[in-house]
Enzyme design. Structure first.
Site, PDB file in Angstrom:
ATOM      1  N   ALA A 148      -5.994  -9.139  16.243  1.00 23.89           N
ATOM      2  CA  ALA A 148      -5.567  -8.273  14.553  1.00 23.89           C
ATOM      3  C   ALA A 148      -6.829  -7.070  13.687  1.00 23.89           C
ATOM      4  O   ALA A 148      -6.355  -6.741  12.524  1.00 23.89           O
ATOM      5  CB  ALA A 148      -5.061  -9.411  13.882  1.00 23.89           C
ATOM      6  N   ALA A 149      -8.280  -6.962  13.937  1.00 26.15           N
ATOM      7  CA  ALA A 149      -8.803  -7.007  12.859  1.00 26.15           C
ATOM      8  C   ALA A 149      -8.669  -5.394  13.494  1.00 26.15           C
ATOM      9  O   ALA A 149      -8.819  -5.115  15.119  1.00 26.15           O
ATOM     10  CB  ALA A 149      -9.978  -7.429  13.419  1.00 26.15           C
ATOM     11  N   PRO A 150      -9.008  -4.507  12.516  1.00 25.72           N
ATOM     12  CA  PRO A 150      -9.307  -4.933  11.544  1.00 25.72           C
ATOM     13  C   PRO A 150      -8.101  -5.125  10.147  1.00 25.72           C
ATOM     14  O   PRO A 150      -8.750  -5.264   9.061  1.00 25.72           O
ATOM     15  CB  PRO A 150      -9.573  -3.376  10.843  1.00 25.72           C
ATOM     16  CG  PRO A 150      -9.100  -2.368  11.672  1.00 25.72           C
ATOM     17  CD  PRO A 150      -9.284  -2.801  12.826  1.00 25.72           C
TER      18      PRO A 150
ATOM     19  N   ARG B 131     -15.454  -8.831  12.200  1.00 27.94           N
ATOM     20  CA  ARG B 131     -14.175  -8.036  11.869  1.00 27.94           C
ATOM     21  C   ARG B 131     -12.918  -9.113  12.006  1.00 27.94           C
ATOM     22  O   ARG B 131     -12.271  -8.658  10.567  1.00 27.94           O
ATOM     23  CB  ARG B 131     -13.821  -7.839  13.472  1.00 27.94           C
ATOM     24  CG  ARG B 131     -14.322  -6.868  14.113  1.00 27.94           C
ATOM     25  CD  ARG B 131     -14.639  -6.114  15.249  1.00 27.94           C
ATOM     26  NE  ARG B 131     -12.698  -6.237  15.529  1.00 27.94           N
ATOM     27  CZ  ARG B 131     -12.363  -5.057  15.465  1.00 27.94           C
ATOM     28  NH1 ARG B 131     -13.252  -3.912  15.092  1.00 27.94           N
ATOM     29  NH2 ARG B 131     -11.538  -4.926  15.641  1.00 27.94           N
TER      30      ARG B 131
ATOM     31  N   CYS C  15      -4.977   1.617  22.347  1.00 23.48           N
ATOM     32  CA  CYS C  15      -5.333   3.604  21.911  1.00 23.48           C
ATOM     33  C   CYS C  15      -5.770   3.802  23.515  1.00 23.48           C
ATOM     34  O   CYS C  15      -6.972   4.799  23.233  1.00 23.48           O
ATOM     35  CB  CYS C  15      -5.766   3.382  21.196  1.00 23.48           C
ATOM     36  SG  CYS C  15      -7.537   2.532  20.772  1.00 23.48           S
TER      37      CYS C  15
ATOM     38  N   GLY D 276      -4.464  -2.932  10.625  1.00 24.94           N
ATOM     39  CA  GLY D 276      -3.698  -1.881   9.924  1.00 24.94           C
ATOM     40  C   GLY D 276      -2.357  -2.294  10.870  1.00 24.94           C
ATOM     41  O   GLY D 276      -1.410  -2.567  10.118  1.00 24.94           O
ATOM     42  N   LYS D 277      -2.600  -2.871  11.751  1.00 20.37           N
ATOM     43  CA  LYS D 277      -0.847  -3.629  12.388  1.00 20.37           C
ATOM     44  C   LYS D 277      -0.537  -4.902  11.435  1.00 20.37           C
ATOM     45  O   LYS D 277       0.738  -5.637  11.479  1.00 20.37           O
ATOM     46  CB  LYS D 277      -0.817  -3.716  13.892  1.00 20.37           C
ATOM     47  CG  LYS D 277      -1.178  -2.305  14.315  1.00 20.37           C
ATOM     48  CD  LYS D 277      -1.818  -2.743  15.806  1.00 20.37           C
ATOM     49  CE  LYS D 277      -1.294  -1.159  16.415  1.00 20.37           C
ATOM     50  NZ  LYS D 277      -3.043  -0.607  15.866  1.00 20.37           N
TER      51      LYS D 277
ATOM     52  N   ASP E  67      -2.133  -5.887  20.744  1.00 19.80           N
ATOM     53  CA  ASP E  67      -3.339  -4.575  20.800  1.00 19.80           C
ATOM     54  C   ASP E  67      -4.238  -4.485  21.312  1.00 19.80           C
ATOM     55  O   ASP E  67      -4.973  -5.042  20.660  1.00 19.80           O
ATOM     56  CB  ASP E  67      -2.829  -3.958  19.374  1.00 19.80           C
ATOM     57  CG  ASP E  67      -3.378  -2.518  18.862  1.00 19.80           C
ATOM     58  OD1 ASP E  67      -3.132  -1.535  19.486  1.00 19.80           O
ATOM     59  OD2 ASP E  67      -4.589  -2.662  18.455  1.00 19.80           O
TER      60      ASP E  67
ATOM     61  N   GLU F 225      -8.639 -12.978  15.261  1.00 21.07           N
ATOM     62  CA  GLU F 225      -9.692 -12.002  15.476  1.00 21.07           C
ATOM     63  C   GLU F 225     -10.640 -12.829  16.331  1.00 21.07           C
ATOM     64  O   GLU F 225     -10.955 -14.129  15.282  1.00 21.07           O
ATOM     65  CB  GLU F 225      -9.958 -11.333  14.241  1.00 21.07           C
ATOM     66  CG  GLU F 225     -11.195 -10.526  15.121  1.00 21.07           C
ATOM     67  CD  GLU F 225     -10.609  -9.595  16.071  1.00 21.07           C
ATOM     68  OE1 GLU F 225     -12.180  -9.438  16.434  1.00 21.07           O
ATOM     69  OE2 GLU F 225     -10.247  -8.892  15.868  1.00 21.07           O
TER      70      GLU F 225
END
Length: 439
Positions: free
Chosen positions: A110-112, A137, A230, A114-115, A177, A132
């Site tokens: 999960a870090a930082p 982080r 990404c 955003g989602k 992610d 995380e």
């Protein structure tokens, strides 16, 4: 921009006649985006006036905007949690599935934040667990969730196997992610380009499958796993999807808004890709999969502590004096907390629900999270305009003056909460956390 040769050769083969446009996009400026925090009610027009930038709505994110103009994290409204700065294509995963408002959701990497900050807004009647593995982080993750006033969250600092052991198949939706080779970040983060290699891509692909081997056990039967990266590397994207389809999952169509903002994977049309020459952003891959095999095995946990009578008395006295409504708080790890909804709550974690405060030196000291989440419930408040010099003084940790009643209160800027103060004869003693103060 000079790109790795092996990367260029693969992208040229993959994109064909679109490759020149893709390559040319790396000579264009980085695309920036923000999400306005719906909890604090800032409209697009008002945000543009206060932030001094132009905002262009992002069609696949209800709270998202492309930004034209300069904007930094030192802006008072950023400190107040009025907006979150996020790369636009990174907003796709949280929008790939229409998540029920009462869902139990896991953001595994999960870090930082955003989602996670967006997911917490999408499940106001549910529960978000944000995990995380890296402790530093993870603390950043906690800070961002607190800054945006997220009330229904649990933050854990575990490896994926630990999350699986703790929760079992507790989640309606799991977002992975995944850590990746970062090919979609070359324009935004040159370090990602310097660290890229074919061996690093292979290492990332192996790590992703290891993460997924535990993630799949956290999804309820019939639940959903959203997988995203990404990067553009097929081994890390389509390779992960292939592995999931061999382990009890099937690809399903993402939301229409995400379909329209992306292009299909050449292998799995329901899996979607965002390229910088086609999407106004950097690069992303997202796939939504449903669990069709396996059983649900959620674990109901009870982390709540038996309160110390003296500490509980001090906490109740604070709530009665400072807040307009009673709070059904519980005790956890020495803190009085407003518990999140749902019962999949870990006995260990960095954060559970909203910390109201703890007893120190024989008195109850409110936590910063209380002001960010419950500012509307405070009996004493002071709202300042953005250009009031006391805003900057407060963010530096200085005492300010104001004609308010004595007692604990919350300072807001343009209606958005900054933090707490203790008023004594019109002198407001600053309780903005030292680690957040401007220098």
């Amino acid at each position: 921009m000079e790109l790795p040769i092996a990367f260029c050769e693969r992208m040229k083969e993959s994109l064909g006649e679109e490759y020149p446009a893709f390559l040319a996009s790396y000579d264009l400026p980085e695309v920036k985006g923000i999400r306005l925090n719906p909890r604090y009610g800032l409209t697009q027009e008002r945000a543009e006036a206060l932030l001094g930038v132009h905002l262009d709505p992002i069609p696949y994110e209800d709270t998202g905007y492309w930004v034209t103009g300069e904007l930094t994290g030192n802006h008072p409204l950023h400190h107040a949690g009025a907006f979150y700065m996020q790369e636009p294509s990174a907003m796709l995963p949280a929008n790939a599935l229409d998540i029920p408002q009462d869902a139990t959701v896991l953001d595994l990497c999960a870090a930082p934040g955003g989602k996670s900050t967006r997911l917490s807004q999408l499940v106001p009647d549910g529960l978000l667990v944000s995990n995380e593995i890296d402790l530093g982080r993870c603390r950043t993750l906690v800070g961002n969730l607190e800054r945006l006033g997220a009330p229904n969250t649990v933050v854990t600092n575990l490896d994926p196997s630990g999350v699986e052991r703790l929760f079992g198949g507790a989640f309606d939706v799991v977002l992975v992610d995944a850590p990746c080779s970062g090919e979609g970040m070359f324009r935004k983060n040159p370090q990602a380009k310097e660290e890229w290699s074919l061996s690093n891509v292979a290492m990332c692909a192996a790590r992703q499958k290891d993460i997924l081997s535990h993630a799949i056990g956290t999804v309820k039967a019939g639940g959903y796993l959203v997988y995203s990266t990404c990067t553009f590397a097929p081994d890390e994207n389509e390779g992960a999807v292939a592995w999931l389809t061999e382990h009890g999952f099937e690809l399903v169509e993402p939301t229409q808004r995400v379909m329209e903002a992306t292009v299909p994977s050449p292998v799995y049309p329901l899996a979607r890709r965002a390229y910088p020459h086609l999407t106004r952003g950097e690069g992303h891959f997202v796939a939504v999969l449903r669990k069709v095999a396996g059983e649900s095995a959620p674990r109901k946990l009870s982390p709540w502590q038996k309160p110390d009578p003296k500490e509980d008395k001090l906490a109740r006295a604070f709530v009665e004096s400072a807040l307009d409504r009673p709070i059904d708080y519980k005790w956890w790890n020495g803190y009085a907390v407003l518990p999140p909804k749902g019962d999949a709550i870990p006995p260990k974690g960095l954060n559970v629900g909203v910390k109201l405060g703890k007893v120190e030196g024989g008195r109850f000291v409110p936590h910063h999270a209380l002001w960010r989440c419950m500012w509307k419930d405070c009996k004493i408040s002071l709202d300042l305009p953005l250009d009031d010099p006391r805003v900057a003084k407060y963010l530096r940790g200085e005492t300010i003056q104001a004609d308010v009643p004595n007692g604990w209160g919350v300072l807001t800027v343009e209606g958005c909460p900054l933090g707490g103060f203790k008023a004594v004869d019109c002198t407001l003693k600053n309780h903005y956390p030292k680690g957040l103060r401007l220098t």
